[in-house]
Scaffold this motif. Sequence first.
Motif, PDB file in Angstrom:
ATOM      1  N   ASP A   1       0.967  -1.276  -0.022  1.00 38.70           N
ATOM      2  CA  ASP A   1       0.013   0.066  -0.233  1.00 38.70           C
ATOM      3  C   ASP A   1       0.708   1.219   0.102  1.00 38.70           C
ATOM      4  O   ASP A   1       0.435   2.243  -0.781  1.00 38.70           O
ATOM      5  CB  ASP A   1      -0.938  -0.064   1.276  1.00 38.70           C
ATOM      6  N   TYR A   2       1.854   1.053   0.846  1.00 40.79           N
ATOM      7  CA  TYR A   2       3.015   2.219   0.847  1.00 40.79           C
ATOM      8  C   TYR A   2       4.399   1.733   1.021  1.00 40.79           C
ATOM      9  O   TYR A   2       4.590   0.698   1.110  1.00 40.79           O
ATOM     10  CB  TYR A   2       2.832   3.223   2.019  1.00 40.79           C
ATOM     11  N   ILE A   3       5.151   2.654   0.441  1.00 39.30           N
ATOM     12  CA  ILE A   3       6.637   2.360   0.759  1.00 39.30           C
ATOM     13  C   ILE A   3       7.318   3.703   1.474  1.00 39.30           C
ATOM     14  O   ILE A   3       6.881   4.688   1.300  1.00 39.30           O
ATOM     15  CB  ILE A   3       7.347   2.337  -0.887  1.00 39.30           C
ATOM     16  N   VAL A   4       8.184   2.883   2.525  1.00 42.70           N
ATOM     17  CA  VAL A   4       8.718   3.856   3.412  1.00 42.70           C
ATOM     18  C   VAL A   4      10.347   4.419   2.899  1.00 42.70           C
ATOM     19  O   VAL A   4      11.000   3.386   2.538  1.00 42.70           O
ATOM     20  CB  VAL A   4       8.691   3.515   4.755  1.00 42.70           C
ATOM     21  N   ILE A   5      10.351   5.487   2.682  1.00 38.82           N
ATOM     22  CA  ILE A   5      11.966   5.935   2.283  1.00 38.82           C
ATOM     23  C   ILE A   5      12.484   6.606   3.597  1.00 38.82           C
ATOM     24  O   ILE A   5      12.177   7.468   4.198  1.00 38.82           O
ATOM     25  CB  ILE A   5      11.829   7.142   1.158  1.00 38.82           C
ATOM     26  N   PRO A   6      13.949   5.892   4.055  1.00 35.81           N
ATOM     27  CA  PRO A   6      14.293   6.366   5.180  1.00 35.81           C
ATOM     28  C   PRO A   6      15.363   7.507   4.645  1.00 35.81           C
ATOM     29  O   PRO A   6      15.671   7.904   3.415  1.00 35.81           O
ATOM     30  CB  PRO A   6      15.263   5.280   5.410  1.00 35.81           C
ATOM     31  N   LYS A   7      15.605   8.324   6.032  1.00 34.44           N
ATOM     32  CA  LYS A   7      16.475   9.236   5.774  1.00 34.44           C
ATOM     33  C   LYS A   7      16.264  10.064   4.501  1.00 34.44           C
ATOM     34  O   LYS A   7      17.140  10.594   3.753  1.00 34.44           O
ATOM     35  CB  LYS A   7      17.892   8.787   5.808  1.00 34.44           C
ATOM     36  N   VAL A   8      15.119  10.755   4.582  1.00 31.35           N
ATOM     37  CA  VAL A   8      15.058  11.782   3.441  1.00 31.35           C
ATOM     38  C   VAL A   8      15.250  13.218   3.838  1.00 31.35           C
ATOM     39  O   VAL A   8      14.614  13.750   4.667  1.00 31.35           O
ATOM     40  CB  VAL A   8      13.247  12.004   3.130  1.00 31.35           C
ATOM     41  N   ASP A   9      16.422  13.637   3.111  1.00 33.00           N
ATOM     42  CA  ASP A   9      16.647  15.214   3.529  1.00 33.00           C
ATOM     43  C   ASP A   9      16.353  16.021   2.636  1.00 33.00           C
ATOM     44  O   ASP A   9      16.193  17.315   3.007  1.00 33.00           O
ATOM     45  CB  ASP A   9      18.455  15.195   3.161  1.00 33.00           C
ATOM     46  N   ARG A  10      15.989  15.636   1.337  1.00 33.80           N
ATOM     47  CA  ARG A  10      14.967  16.661   0.432  1.00 33.80           C
ATOM     48  C   ARG A  10      14.371  15.846  -0.595  1.00 33.80           C
ATOM     49  O   ARG A  10      14.541  14.679  -0.557  1.00 33.80           O
ATOM     50  CB  ARG A  10      16.336  17.270  -0.421  1.00 33.80           C
ATOM     51  N   PRO A  11      13.352  16.462  -1.218  1.00 30.43           N
ATOM     52  CA  PRO A  11      12.713  15.894  -2.197  1.00 30.43           C
ATOM     53  C   PRO A  11      13.389  15.063  -3.439  1.00 30.43           C
ATOM     54  O   PRO A  11      12.795  13.988  -3.713  1.00 30.43           O
ATOM     55  CB  PRO A  11      11.819  16.982  -2.949  1.00 30.43           C
ATOM     56  N   ALA A  12      14.557  15.335  -3.544  1.00 30.99           N
ATOM     57  CA  ALA A  12      15.280  14.822  -4.631  1.00 30.99           C
ATOM     58  C   ALA A  12      15.566  13.482  -3.912  1.00 30.99           C
ATOM     59  O   ALA A  12      16.036  12.457  -4.913  1.00 30.99           O
ATOM     60  CB  ALA A  12      16.830  15.303  -4.836  1.00 30.99           C
ATOM     61  N   ASP A  13      15.534  13.003  -2.720  1.00 35.17           N
ATOM     62  CA  ASP A  13      15.826  11.549  -2.276  1.00 35.17           C
ATOM     63  C   ASP A  13      14.774  10.615  -2.546  1.00 35.17           C
ATOM     64  O   ASP A  13      14.938   9.461  -2.110  1.00 35.17           O
ATOM     65  CB  ASP A  13      16.097  11.595  -0.945  1.00 35.17           C
ATOM     66  N   LEU A  14      13.633  11.260  -3.011  1.00 31.24           N
ATOM     67  CA  LEU A  14      12.691  10.271  -2.970  1.00 31.24           C
ATOM     68  C   LEU A  14      12.588   9.640  -4.425  1.00 31.24           C
ATOM     69  O   LEU A  14      12.935  10.315  -5.553  1.00 31.24           O
ATOM     70  CB  LEU A  14      11.131  11.100  -2.973  1.00 31.24           C
ATOM     71  N   PRO A  15      12.072   8.268  -4.673  1.00 30.72           N
ATOM     72  CA  PRO A  15      12.387   7.558  -5.914  1.00 30.72           C
ATOM     73  C   PRO A  15      11.263   8.160  -6.799  1.00 30.72           C
ATOM     74  O   PRO A  15      10.210   8.408  -6.475  1.00 30.72           O
ATOM     75  CB  PRO A  15      12.115   6.324  -5.486  1.00 30.72           C
ATOM     76  N   GLU A  16      11.741   8.273  -8.239  1.00 34.11           N
ATOM     77  CA  GLU A  16      10.737   8.583  -9.124  1.00 34.11           C
ATOM     78  C   GLU A  16       9.779   7.734  -9.667  1.00 34.11           C
ATOM     79  O   GLU A  16       8.735   7.945 -10.134  1.00 34.11           O
ATOM     80  CB  GLU A  16      11.613   9.365 -10.378  1.00 34.11           C
ATOM     81  N   ASN A  17      10.370   6.287  -9.405  1.00 38.56           N
ATOM     82  CA  ASN A  17       9.523   5.117  -9.997  1.00 38.56           C
ATOM     83  C   ASN A  17       8.701   4.471  -8.872  1.00 38.56           C
ATOM     84  O   ASN A  17       8.491   3.160  -9.414  1.00 38.56           O
ATOM     85  CB  ASN A  17      10.474   4.299 -10.877  1.00 38.56           C
ATOM     86  N   ALA A  18       8.564   5.087  -7.795  1.00 42.81           N
ATOM     87  CA  ALA A  18       7.674   4.061  -6.850  1.00 42.81           C
ATOM     88  C   ALA A  18       6.266   3.821  -7.274  1.00 42.81           C
ATOM     89  O   ALA A  18       5.686   4.825  -7.764  1.00 42.81           O
ATOM     90  CB  ALA A  18       7.926   4.940  -5.552  1.00 42.81           C
ATOM     91  N   PRO A  19       5.800   2.561  -7.073  1.00 40.42           N
ATOM     92  CA  PRO A  19       4.485   2.251  -7.634  1.00 40.42           C
ATOM     93  C   PRO A  19       3.433   2.487  -6.707  1.00 40.42           C
ATOM     94  O   PRO A  19       2.098   2.628  -7.187  1.00 40.42           O
ATOM     95  CB  PRO A  19       4.714   0.916  -7.644  1.00 40.42           C
TER      96      PRO A  19
END
Length: 273
Positions: A87-105
């Motif tokens: 349902d969701y994906i947890v992204i650790p240690k996000v410092d800025r929006p650029a750290d977020l994956p572009e291809n997360a489903p």
Amino acid sequence: MSALAPASVLYVPAHKPRAIAKARGSAADMIVLDLEDAVPAADKEAARAAVAQALVEGFGAIAIAVRVNRGVGMADDLRALAASPPDYIVIPKVDRPADLPENAPVPLLAMIETPLGVLDARAIAGDSRVVGLIAGLNDLAHELHLPSGIDREALSLSLQAIVLVARASGVWCFDGVCNAIDDEPSFAAEARAGHRLGFDGKTLIHPAQIAACNAAWAPDPAAVEEARRIVALDGQGAQRFEGRMIEDMHVAAARRTIARADLNARRACATSE
């Protein structure tokens, strides 16, 4: 976010099949299958395979998230989730929006666990892919050089900043973990404090913490009955209610209280079956 947020968010090491099986029958609102910190490097591939299998098998009404790795491991994790996404994906240690994956489903839950993450939390929460923020207190305390580990008084500015950003951005926010697995009174007090701060729920590291967490976010029965009376007025704008004035915001709060109580009732029925 219009949907009611989970109150109890349980991390489960993805390389431990027995822990996954136990969590499946728990009273947690959300399970986070952890591919990151909880999994030794040698077990990463086995953990990815276990997560893929667990997602195929399903978890009933419990919401499922997967915490992926940072860096090169993230791509491997995302590929493992492609066939049967959580349902969701947890992204650790996000410092800025650029750290977020572009291809997360699926939508993302961003962990705020560094000073940079706290300072840039507004931009992170404003990203359209993000539906919630998670306070990562262990890493944040380490980054801040706190001498006694997680000191909630010393972390109060960061905790309040995460709640403020979440409310300003319309996303969920979850309090960080409590490391005291065997100290139920301390955990319960910490969970109540998180609720008072305005967090939607709390992340957990052990199933023994679920009941106290759910209790901390459970509305008092008298508050539920009052909420039902407020909603039954079916009015708009300022109006008189039992000796005081209420407005639309009080009606909205009453609806949230009722929704939380209804969720707790459904959870109780499911776990008793």
